[in-house]
Design a protein around this motif. Structure first.
Motif, PDB file in Angstrom:
ATOM      1  N   THR B 190       0.842  -1.200   0.000  1.00 16.10           N
ATOM      2  CA  THR B 190       0.000   0.000   0.000  1.00 16.10           C
ATOM      3  C   THR B 190       0.876   1.248   0.000  1.00 16.10           C
ATOM      4  O   THR B 190       0.636   2.199  -0.752  1.00 16.10           O
ATOM      5  N   LEU B 191       1.889   1.232   0.882  1.00 17.53           N
ATOM      6  CA  LEU B 191       2.756   2.410   0.986  1.00 17.53           C
ATOM      7  C   LEU B 191       3.512   2.636  -0.314  1.00 17.53           C
ATOM      8  O   LEU B 191       3.613   3.764  -0.805  1.00 17.53           O
ATOM      9  N   GLY B 193       2.590   1.637  -3.215  1.00 17.52           N
ATOM     10  CA  GLY B 193       1.601   2.035  -4.208  1.00 17.52           C
ATOM     11  C   GLY B 193       1.353   3.539  -4.190  1.00 17.52           C
ATOM     12  O   GLY B 193       1.194   4.177  -5.233  1.00 17.52           O
ATOM     13  N   LYS B 194       1.363   4.114  -2.962  1.00 11.47           N
ATOM     14  CA  LYS B 194       1.098   5.553  -2.826  1.00 11.47           C
ATOM     15  C   LYS B 194       2.171   6.393  -3.494  1.00 11.47           C
ATOM     16  O   LYS B 194       1.907   7.506  -3.956  1.00 11.47           O
ATOM     17  N   ILE B 195       3.417   5.894  -3.514  1.00  6.51           N
ATOM     18  CA  ILE B 195       4.468   6.655  -4.187  1.00  6.51           C
ATOM     19  C   ILE B 195       4.704   6.118  -5.592  1.00  6.51           C
ATOM     20  O   ILE B 195       5.732   6.361  -6.204  1.00  6.51           O
TER      21      ILE B 195
END
Lengths: 324, 369
Positions: B190-191, B193-195
């Motif tokens: 998830t993390l 994916g955010k960047i």
């Protein structure tokens, strides 16, 4: 009468639980008295439990199983002695290594050889297990109210290894405290350089002590898989090696007090089984986990000096290096 | 026999552990061969299972996170001359602290829950290590024995708590209810994916970064502070420490508190990051693997990171192995762990002597005119 029967049955269960503990604790006694920490008891027992069950299943003889169990545990003891005495490796690490390795090796080999998901086949045939011996007149004596039941349940009705364990206590007390070998063994655990100065090999004595401890763990492991149950299952020692170590410490590194500690610990275990879900007057239901944790708590309290004092052999855990 | 031979630093830190590891793997290969499978095929399967895809790398690092925490815990105690075998118990109780925060404060925002969960894990783990530490420092009780006893006591306590108190009502298996979504750590996918970096969904989570931070923190504390100096002096020579004005008994307690706190953080990864509930025996022997990791990693955070990844790879590769080889089960991983502890720890001096002789001969030739 009802209570009396209950107490006798509880004590009989205590003897059954205490046997492997006692064998392992006496094994640890020899090792620790010579100055080698007995952290590998668990692994040596477990290894013996596996091979004895495997050999008994294949050969059909519990006695061959016993031999195999002893050979396995002695081989592991040899490995420990090689690491700790010859190469002066860390004794705690060596013991843990053996415990972890055997915990994996037993089920791995069992799966490969028997294909039963990491167990050995059930021991069902005649002679594959050490069964309870019934002393003469035990069944008849059962009907005699008080001493009869005591005779039938406590003295009679155990397998050979139980009696061996019981005999081991006076024997080891005699060997350790009444023979020259015992004196030297204790000396090497207290002051190895003095023993060395007297021209006696520290290495040899420590090897002997660790190998004796291996042989006794072999009997303990065989008891678990071929007498107390019928076959090897994963992790069947379930911390008994560590509990034996605790009993040894609780028994202050002496044979008879160690016997007392084993009986006490085994009694708490038997009691926990018996008291499961039973509401007692005044206190209600005692959680079984609390009773099971009691031996460990008691040992910590003893080590802390709140219940008497326990003085370990002075040179324990210290590898001996001969001066050039 | 002479005292252990001295090796040059590069051989001590690199070559000797590599040789020991190789010996352990060779013997593992012999055992796999004995079982009737090809060791070479097993190695390939394990390597592929551990590093072959994003998913397997994620799982490997997820397991490694646990081992970084417990390995650091063992190493900090080791620098103070103490053997902390109680990592499992400390992780168990530390996880209880983290778990309780996650259960109770599920309604709070994530950024409020997180520090409290970290703190609770560390405090509970440290508290569980405190009693053996105090008994060692003030009453001379052997810490190896007391920490073993505390593992069993922790296990009994947790079984009781889970069976009788924390169990989700109306459920058979002894597990707590699930944490609220606010009280869980985001997955690393998830993390990432955010960047803008795509990564397969795995249990690898934010706790991995905490583990790396903990490694950096341990490095600073042990090698770059006055306290760390005192710790190492007390660990190597407590008599000298006393002359230098260091109180070894105080160091013993402080080192064990830090050690327990580090082990206690395992719950961040295992419970808050992955399982999202408190369950029976979640440390699953990670405290003991920590011993192997610390030994292999020579008690240095960088070494511990690599050793933890190695053991994570063993765990993950081992499950792949048990899927594909019917005659091998997951217990084989435990065998390999045991052999690594044996060769890298207990038998580490076996190859030291010959290696030192070899290197000395090699060095002499180079020095000659």
């Amino acid at each position: 009468m009802e209570t009396y029967t209950l107490i006798v049955l509880l004590l009989a269960a205590t003897i059954r639980v205490a046997t492997p503990l006692l064998l392992a604790a006496i094994a640890g006694l020899f090792s620790e008295r010579s100055g080698v920490i007995a952290l590998g008891l668990e692994g040596m027992m477990l290894g013996a439990a596996f091979t004895s069950a495997a050999v008994a299943a294949v050969s059909g003889s519990a006695w061959l199983g016993l031999v195999a169990g002893i050979v396995t545990a002695v081989a592991l003891a040899l490995l420990l002695a090689f690491a700790c005495v010859t190469h002066r490796g860390n004794q705690v690490v060596a013991g843990m290594a053996v415990n972890i390795m055997v915990a994996g090796l037993g089920p791995s080999l069992a799966l490969a050889w028997f294909n039963l998901g990491g167990q050995t086949p059930q021991l069902e045939g005649v002679g594959q297990r050490f069964l309870a011996l019934h002393w003469p007149g035990a069944e008849a004596a059962r009907s005699v109210p008080l001493p009869g039941l005591l005779y039938a349940e406590l003295l009679s009705g155990h397998n050979l290894l139980v009696y061996f364990a019981a005999a081991l206590v006076p024997i080891s007390a005699w060997v350790l405290f009444r023979t020259r070998f015992g004196l030297r063994l204790r000396a090497v655990g207290e002051n190895p350089s003095a023993v060395d100065t007297a021209g006696i090999s520290v290495t040899r004595l420590r090897y002997q002590a660790v190998l004796i401890s291996g042989a006794l763990c072999g009997v303990a492991g065989t008891y678990l898989s071929t007498a107390a149950s019928s076959g090897f299952v994963r992790d069947m020692t379930a911390g008994k090696g560590y509990l034996a170590l605790a009993a040894l410490i609780f028994g202050k590194w002496k044979p008879y007090p160690t016997l007392g500690a084993c009986l006490l610990f085994a009694f708490t275990d038997a009691l926990a089984t018996r008291l499961q879900g039973v509401a007692l007057p005044l206190v209600g239901v005692i959680p079984v986990q609390f009773i099971l944790a009691l031996p460990y708590v008691l040992t910590v309290l003893l080590l802390a000096g709140f219940v008497g004092t326990a003085v370990a052999p002075k040179a324990i855990g210290v590898p001996y290096a001969k001066e050039k | 026999m002479s005292p252990p031979a001295k090796l040059p630093r590069w051989a001590e830190l690199g070559l000797l552990p590599a040789i020991n590891l190789l010996a352990a793997l060779l013997l593992s290969g012999v055992i796999i061969n004995l079982i009737g499978e090809s060791p070479w095929a097993a190695l390939k399967l394990m390597a592929d299972g551990a590093f072959g895809s994003q998913e397997s790398v994620g799982y490997t690092l997820y397991y490694a996170t646990n081992f970084i925490f417990t390995g650091l815990a063992v190493s900090v105690a080791y620098h103070a001359g103490l053997f902390n075998i109680g990592g499992d118990g400390q992780a168990y109780i530390g996880g209880l602290g983290t778990g309780l925060v996650c259960l109770w404060l599920g309604a709070w925002p994530f950024w409020a829950v997180l520090p409290l969960a970290v703190l609770a894990g560390a405090v509970f783990g440290a508290a569980w290590a405190f009693i053996p530490a105090y008994l060692q420092a003030r009453r001379g009780s052997h810490i190896v024995i007391t920490t073993i006893m505390f593992n069993f006591i922790a296990s009994a306590l947790m079984t009781w708590l889970l069976v009788n108190i924390l169990i989700k009502p109306g459920q058979q298996s002894p597990e707590s209810r699930e944490f609220a979504p606010n009280a869980t750590l985001p997955g690393l996918h998830t993390l990432l994916g955010k960047i803008g970096i795509p990564f397969t969904s795995t249990p690898l989570n934010l706790a991995f970064l905490f583990a790396l931070a903990a490694g950096a923190l341990v490095w600073v504390l042990v090698w770059r502070t006055r306290w760390g100096y005192a710790l190492r002096v007390a660990g190597q020579n407590s008599a000298a420490a006393v002359y230098a004005g260091i109180r070894p008994s105080r160091i013993t307690i402080q080192a064990m508190l830090l050690s327990g706190a580090l082990a206690g953080l395992l719950g961040l990864n295992e419970l808050m990051g992955s399982q999202h509930r408190i369950l029976l025996d979640f440390p699953a022997g990670a405290g003991f693997v920590g011993i192997a990791v610390a030994l292999m990693g020579r008690n240095h955070p960088v070494g511990i990171f690599f050793a933890a990844v190695l053991f994570g790879a063993l765990m993950q590769g081992g499950s792949q192995l048990s899927f594909d080889m019917p005659r091998v089960n997951r217990d084989m991983v435990v065998v390999i762990q045991g052999l690594v502890i044996l060769f890298c720890g207990a038998l580490e001096n076996v190859f030291r002597g010959p290696l030192a002789t070899l290197l000395a001969r090699f060095g002499d030739r180079k020095d000659a005119p």
